[in-house]
Design an enzyme around this catalytic site. Structure first.
Site, mmCIF file in Angstrom:
data_model
loop_
_atom_site.group_PDB
_atom_site.id
_atom_site.type_symbol
_atom_site.label_atom_id
_atom_site.label_comp_id
_atom_site.label_asym_id
_atom_site.label_seq_id
_atom_site.Cartn_x
_atom_site.Cartn_y
_atom_site.Cartn_z
ATOM 1 N N LYS A 22 0.842 -1.423 -0.031
ATOM 2 C CA LYS A 22 0.071 -0.083 0.087
ATOM 3 C C LYS A 22 0.871 1.230 0.068
ATOM 4 C CE LYS A 22 -4.368 -1.189 0.403
ATOM 5 N NZ LYS A 22 -5.599 -0.728 -0.381
ATOM 6 N N SER A 67 0.155 -9.920 -0.810
ATOM 7 C CA SER A 67 -0.009 -8.438 -0.706
ATOM 8 C C SER A 67 0.605 -7.704 0.688
ATOM 9 C CB SER A 67 -1.325 -8.066 -1.007
ATOM 10 O OG SER A 67 -2.270 -8.866 -0.076
#
Length: 406
Positions: free
Chosen positions: A53, A302
């Site tokens: 992110k 992720s």
């Protein structure tokens, strides 16, 4: 807002180099053997802030003007985007407020605060926090940094695809976790620009399959709930700005059950020595639903921000599910030597006793029998069966009972 173009992706990739760590592809021998393909891991769980992110957050903030930075930034996030915005805001010297669901793991809350951001806990899921953040942004004139429904954010995430192609130009499949859709928008759009034949596959939890619903509906549609242990992908509705890119570039979507994430966690810990959070495990859990024989595939892990309480629970449930820890109850005469007899049978079968409970009050006739509950460690289902057979051959009738380690 500008469209996603090659120039935009190139600019984003160059910009995020200032803050990201290199996450080189890791070849997975165990997953390759299991699938018959050549499986590589893109370990964004090892990224700074523990997730990908930071890429989208930093690039988005880099596009803001001085006035926007001065008024402060605000976002809503289940944790990883929160840390990305908090860290990026610190780099740009501006204040950030993060609204997080009340159930957000403590590790994510504390790390977000550690980067200097103000944290507001509100709502059960991301969507509740999102509405609260928009309300605060309007009242205080702050700039909202959307975690996924923003093309600048998606462009930053697309830098992952650029890195994949630089290391593995002949990749056939890229398998990506999906929550709100920002990550797969960036990866799939850039990947298709470089190679129209590549297949980008999205994976989301069955309890929060918002992209699957959107693609079936022809546009974003809110789910009644988003219930999953993969908290980073617990999103009721995917983004409307990014959806056209998803519609055009995602090859297909796969859903996995929460239970499928448990063996995936053990796979990463035992065979790759990596901690991957539940959302990041989605591509690993989806492998059994894909035919990758003879193909080169990259799994995007992720994030790795899992709190230790969740981690210990996942490990325990995983070992029990794989029959590597199990508990049986046996009744035996209340006389000297019986416990040794049971222990000998287990030892000869290669079992390892980790817990014993001896109950003399199972029957009012103590001369008849007592109950012995034995929690054991085994190598798996076949080994468990051999241990049970050994107990039966020794004259006992073992019954399986629920395993409780604590």
């Amino acid at each position: 807002m500008e469209k996603l173009t090659m120039e935009k992706f190139e600019k984003a990739a160059e910009t995020v180099k200032k803050v990201i760590l290199p996450t080189k592809l890791e070849y997975s021998e165990s997953l390759s053997d299991r699938t018959g393909g050549r499986i590589y891991l893109k370990p964004e769980n090892l990224q700074y802030t523990g997730a990908y992110k930071i890429r989208g957050a930093y690039y988005k903030i880099s596009t803001l003007n001085e006035e926007q930075l001065k008024k402060g930034l605000i976002t809503a996030s289940a944790g990883n985007h929160a840390q990305g915005v908090a860290y990026a805001a610190k780099k740009f010297g501006c204040h950030a407020t993060i609204v997080m669901p009340t159930a957000t793991p403590l590790i994510k809350v504390n790390r977000t605060k550690g980067y200097g951001a103000e944290v507001v806990l509100y709502g059960d899921v991301y969507d509740d926090s999102y509405e609260k953040a928009l309300d605060i942004a309007e009242k205080e004139g702050m700039t909202f940094i959307h975690p996924f429904d923003d093309l600048d954010v998606a462009a930053g995430q697309g830098s992952i695809a650029m890195e994949i192609f630089q290391e593995l130009p002949t990749v056939d499949h890229i398998i990506v976790p999906v929550g709100g859709g920002g990550l797969i928008t960036g990866i799939s759009t850039f990947a298709k620009m470089l190679n129209p034949k590549i297949k980008v596959i999205g994976v989301e939890p069955a309890g929060a399959a918002s992209m699957t619903a959107a693609l079936a509906n022809g546009g974003p549609v809110p789910l009644p709930s988003a219930s999953t242990i993969a908290d980073g992908t617990a999103v009721k509705c995917v983004g409307s700005s990014i959806f056209p890119y998803c519609h055009d570039n995602i090859h297909k979507m796969i859903t996995v059950n929460d239970d499928d994430l448990i063996p995936a966690f053990l796979e990463m810990v035992e065979n790759h020595k990596m901690i991957v959070e539940n959302s990041g495990l989605l591509p690993v859990a989806a492998l059994d639903k894909l035919d990758l024989k003879g193909k080169k595939a990259v799994l995007v892990l992720s994030g790795g921000n899992m709190d230790v309480i969740t981690m210990s629970s996942v490990v325990q449930h995983g070992l029990i599910r794989q029959d590597r820890i199990f508990t049986v109850s046996v009744l035996l005469p209340d006389k000297a030597g019986e416990l040794v007899k049971v222990a000998t049978a287990i030892a000869n079968a290669g079992g390892n006793v980790i817990k014993l409970e001896h109950n003399q009050f199972v029957s009012i006739n103590r001369n008849a029998s007592v109950e012995l509950r034995i929690t054991m460690e085994a190598f798996g289902t076949e080994h468990k069966k051999s241990i049970l057979s050994a107990l039966e051959n020794a004259g006992y009738a073992p019954e399986s009972v629920t395993t409780k380690l604590y």
